[in-house]
Design a protein around this motif. Sequence first.
Motif, PDB file in Angstrom:
ATOM      1  N   PRO A 189     -17.186 -57.776 -56.510  1.00 24.93           N
ATOM      2  CA  PRO A 189     -18.252 -57.526 -57.488  1.00 24.93           C
ATOM      3  C   PRO A 189     -17.874 -56.539 -58.599  1.00 24.93           C
ATOM      4  CG  PRO A 189     -18.819 -56.597 -55.353  1.00 24.93           C
ATOM      5  CD  PRO A 189     -17.566 -57.374 -55.174  1.00 24.93           C
ATOM      6  N   ARG A 190     -17.002 -55.597 -58.298  1.00 25.80           N
ATOM      7  CA  ARG A 190     -16.623 -54.613 -59.321  1.00 25.80           C
ATOM      8  C   ARG A 190     -15.698 -55.210 -60.381  1.00 25.80           C
ATOM      9  NH1 ARG A 190     -16.427 -48.765 -58.436  1.00 25.80           N
ATOM     10  NH2 ARG A 190     -18.307 -48.333 -57.265  1.00 25.80           N
ATOM     11  N   SER A 191     -15.208 -56.405 -60.159  1.00 27.48           N
ATOM     12  CA  SER A 191     -14.365 -57.042 -61.165  1.00 27.48           C
ATOM     13  C   SER A 191     -15.194 -57.817 -62.182  1.00 27.48           C
ATOM     14  CB  SER A 191     -13.353 -57.987 -60.504  1.00 27.48           C
ATOM     15  OG  SER A 191     -14.015 -59.116 -59.969  1.00 27.48           O
ATOM     16  N   THR A 192     -16.501 -57.826 -62.008  1.00 24.61           N
ATOM     17  CA  THR A 192     -17.375 -58.529 -62.944  1.00 24.61           C
ATOM     18  C   THR A 192     -18.402 -57.569 -63.531  1.00 24.61           C
ATOM     19  OG1 THR A 192     -19.033 -59.139 -61.283  1.00 24.61           O
ATOM     20  CG2 THR A 192     -17.183 -60.663 -61.582  1.00 24.61           C
ATOM     21  N   VAL A 193     -18.847 -57.892 -64.695  1.00 21.94           N
ATOM     22  CA  VAL A 193     -19.893 -57.097 -65.348  1.00 21.94           C
ATOM     23  C   VAL A 193     -21.203 -57.238 -64.579  1.00 21.94           C
ATOM     24  CG1 VAL A 193     -21.222 -56.854 -67.478  1.00 21.94           C
ATOM     25  CG2 VAL A 193     -18.766 -57.252 -67.588  1.00 21.94           C
ATOM     26  N   ILE A 194     -21.435 -58.399 -64.011  1.00 21.93           N
ATOM     27  CA  ILE A 194     -22.656 -58.615 -63.235  1.00 21.93           C
ATOM     28  C   ILE A 194     -22.685 -57.680 -62.028  1.00 21.93           C
ATOM     29  CG2 ILE A 194     -23.898 -60.312 -61.831  1.00 21.93           C
ATOM     30  CD1 ILE A 194     -22.885 -62.446 -63.812  1.00 21.93           C
ATOM     31  N   GLY A 195     -21.559 -57.509 -61.346  1.00 20.79           N
ATOM     32  CA  GLY A 195     -21.494 -56.595 -60.209  1.00 20.79           C
ATOM     33  C   GLY A 195     -21.666 -55.148 -60.619  1.00 20.79           C
ATOM     34  N   LEU A 196     -21.029 -54.765 -61.725  1.00 23.85           N
ATOM     35  CA  LEU A 196     -21.193 -53.391 -62.218  1.00 23.85           C
ATOM     36  C   LEU A 196     -22.624 -53.123 -62.657  1.00 23.85           C
ATOM     37  CD1 LEU A 196     -17.898 -52.910 -64.256  1.00 23.85           C
ATOM     38  CD2 LEU A 196     -18.467 -51.999 -61.997  1.00 23.85           C
TER      39      LEU A 196
ATOM     40  N   ALA B  52     -25.247 -54.539 -61.394  1.00 24.65           N
ATOM     41  CA  ALA B  52     -26.048 -54.428 -60.172  1.00 24.65           C
ATOM     42  C   ALA B  52     -25.991 -53.005 -59.623  1.00 24.65           C
ATOM     43  CB  ALA B  52     -25.573 -55.434 -59.135  1.00 24.65           C
ATOM     44  N   GLU B  53     -24.809 -52.405 -59.633  1.00 29.00           N
ATOM     45  CA  GLU B  53     -24.685 -51.014 -59.192  1.00 29.00           C
ATOM     46  C   GLU B  53     -25.462 -50.077 -60.112  1.00 29.00           C
ATOM     47  OE1 GLU B  53     -20.692 -49.681 -58.633  1.00 29.00           O
ATOM     48  OE2 GLU B  53     -20.197 -51.331 -57.284  1.00 29.00           O
ATOM     49  N   SER B  54     -25.387 -50.329 -61.405  1.00 30.98           N
ATOM     50  CA  SER B  54     -26.112 -49.495 -62.368  1.00 30.98           C
ATOM     51  C   SER B  54     -27.615 -49.610 -62.179  1.00 30.98           C
ATOM     52  CB  SER B  54     -25.749 -49.891 -63.795  1.00 30.98           C
ATOM     53  OG  SER B  54     -24.391 -49.687 -64.022  1.00 30.98           O
ATOM     54  N   ARG B  55     -28.090 -50.824 -61.919  1.00 34.88           N
ATOM     55  CA  ARG B  55     -29.534 -50.997 -61.677  1.00 34.88           C
ATOM     56  C   ARG B  55     -29.967 -50.272 -60.412  1.00 34.88           C
ATOM     57  NH1 ARG B  55     -28.302 -56.004 -63.799  1.00 34.88           N
ATOM     58  NH2 ARG B  55     -27.889 -56.845 -61.742  1.00 34.88           N
ATOM     59  N   TYR B  56     -29.120 -50.257 -59.391  1.00 37.17           N
ATOM     60  CA  TYR B  56     -29.437 -49.521 -58.177  1.00 37.17           C
ATOM     61  C   TYR B  56     -29.598 -48.033 -58.497  1.00 37.17           C
ATOM     62  CZ  TYR B  56     -29.088 -47.458 -53.581  1.00 37.17           C
ATOM     63  OH  TYR B  56     -29.341 -46.733 -52.449  1.00 37.17           O
ATOM     64  N   GLN B  57     -28.675 -47.482 -59.272  1.00 38.28           N
ATOM     65  CA  GLN B  57     -28.762 -46.072 -59.664  1.00 38.28           C
ATOM     66  C   GLN B  57     -30.010 -45.822 -60.518  1.00 38.28           C
ATOM     67  OE1 GLN B  57     -26.936 -43.587 -58.555  1.00 38.28           O
ATOM     68  NE2 GLN B  57     -25.810 -45.038 -57.282  1.00 38.28           N
ATOM     69  N   TRP B  58     -30.339 -46.788 -61.379  1.00 43.28           N
ATOM     70  CA  TRP B  58     -31.514 -46.651 -62.237  1.00 43.28           C
ATOM     71  C   TRP B  58     -32.782 -46.590 -61.391  1.00 43.28           C
ATOM     72  CZ3 TRP B  58     -35.649 -50.063 -63.296  1.00 43.28           C
ATOM     73  CH2 TRP B  58     -36.441 -49.681 -64.372  1.00 43.28           C
ATOM     74  N   VAL B  59     -32.883 -47.496 -60.404  1.00 44.95           N
ATOM     75  CA  VAL B  59     -34.054 -47.493 -59.530  1.00 44.95           C
ATOM     76  C   VAL B  59     -34.139 -46.178 -58.765  1.00 44.95           C
ATOM     77  CG1 VAL B  59     -35.034 -48.542 -57.445  1.00 44.95           C
ATOM     78  CG2 VAL B  59     -34.255 -49.983 -59.309  1.00 44.95           C
ATOM     79  N   LEU B  60     -33.000 -45.692 -58.296  1.00 42.81           N
ATOM     80  CA  LEU B  60     -32.976 -44.420 -57.572  1.00 42.81           C
ATOM     81  C   LEU B  60     -33.500 -43.290 -58.451  1.00 42.81           C
ATOM     82  CD1 LEU B  60     -32.120 -42.945 -54.963  1.00 42.81           C
ATOM     83  CD2 LEU B  60     -29.896 -42.601 -56.032  1.00 42.81           C
ATOM     84  N   SER B  61     -33.056 -43.242 -59.698  1.00 42.27           N
ATOM     85  CA  SER B  61     -33.518 -42.161 -60.580  1.00 42.27           C
ATOM     86  C   SER B  61     -34.979 -42.341 -60.994  1.00 42.27           C
ATOM     87  CB  SER B  61     -32.627 -42.056 -61.810  1.00 42.27           C
ATOM     88  OG  SER B  61     -32.779 -43.184 -62.632  1.00 42.27           O
ATOM     89  N   MET B  62     -35.436 -43.580 -61.169  1.00 41.34           N
ATOM     90  CA  MET B  62     -36.825 -43.817 -61.555  1.00 41.34           C
ATOM     91  C   MET B  62     -37.781 -43.472 -60.415  1.00 41.34           C
ATOM     92  SD  MET B  62     -37.118 -44.889 -64.692  1.00 41.34           S
ATOM     93  CE  MET B  62     -35.719 -43.962 -65.253  1.00 41.34           C
ATOM     94  N   MET B  63     -37.382 -43.813 -59.196  1.00 41.19           N
ATOM     95  CA  MET B  63     -38.294 -43.622 -58.068  1.00 41.19           C
ATOM     96  C   MET B  63     -38.273 -42.217 -57.500  1.00 41.19           C
ATOM     97  SD  MET B  63     -38.113 -47.244 -56.074  1.00 41.19           S
ATOM     98  CE  MET B  63     -39.476 -46.822 -55.000  1.00 41.19           C
ATOM     99  N   THR B  64     -37.303 -41.397 -57.870  1.00 44.90           N
ATOM    100  CA  THR B  64     -37.314 -40.024 -57.371  1.00 44.90           C
ATOM    101  C   THR B  64     -38.405 -39.206 -58.036  1.00 44.90           C
ATOM    102  OG1 THR B  64     -35.587 -39.449 -58.952  1.00 44.90           O
ATOM    103  CG2 THR B  64     -34.891 -39.956 -56.698  1.00 44.90           C
ATOM    104  N   ASP B  65     -38.790 -39.570 -59.250  1.00 46.21           N
ATOM    105  CA  ASP B  65     -39.883 -38.877 -59.943  1.00 46.21           C
ATOM    106  C   ASP B  65     -40.739 -39.907 -60.675  1.00 46.21           C
ATOM    107  OD1 ASP B  65     -41.562 -37.035 -61.020  1.00 46.21           O
ATOM    108  OD2 ASP B  65     -40.071 -36.094 -62.327  1.00 46.21           O
TER     109      ASP B  65
END
Length: 194
Positions: free
Chosen positions: A33-40, A42-55
């Motif tokens: 997955p890290r060899s594709t933009v789609i996989g990267l 997906a990781e970025s969206r996970y981090q985004w959700v983590l930051s949005m849901m913490t506050d």
Amino acid sequence: MEEKLLDCFLVPAGLLLFTLYHVCLLYCIIRYPRSTVIGLNAESRYQWVLSMMTDPLKNGVLAVQTLRNNIMASTVLATTAITLSSLISVYSIRYYAHVSFLATLPTSVGKRDSIEYVARNLNRGSFFWSVGLRAFYLSFSLFLWIFGPIPMFVCCCIMSVILYFLDTTTSFTRHLHTCAFKDAVKPDNLESSV
């Protein structure tokens, strides 16, 4: 008679090329997955959700507006290529709407399973959005078939090459993506954006 022969050869060849590219892309997404933009992404969206849901009190409106923009983009693409992506658009919009509710729920940092559930649904919505976008690209190639099999085949070839550079993170494309990111976020631009 020659044009009929070109139709019988070039149209299936173009569709086969387009399909083979996406089968290879799907393999890379699943295995590397890290060899594709789609996989990267997906990781970025996970981090985004983590930051949005913490506050959620601070970031709730931002999360809903961001997801609303994605729903609008999905709707526009689905109506443009309605014959190819009408079913896909329902799932794309469904997941984004579902995440817009879940992302604004207050959660503690210790409840990672709820954050992972929201991130998984956001990634599913983004996946369906991407599939709808691919259907839109295919509909453009099929539209060019009106003008003959040669424009359709050339469009499939050009689109496969362009998508390769947009989808993968090989050393060459990684350099292009990194340069674009570095140009967008320079230290002196960082202060003006904050």
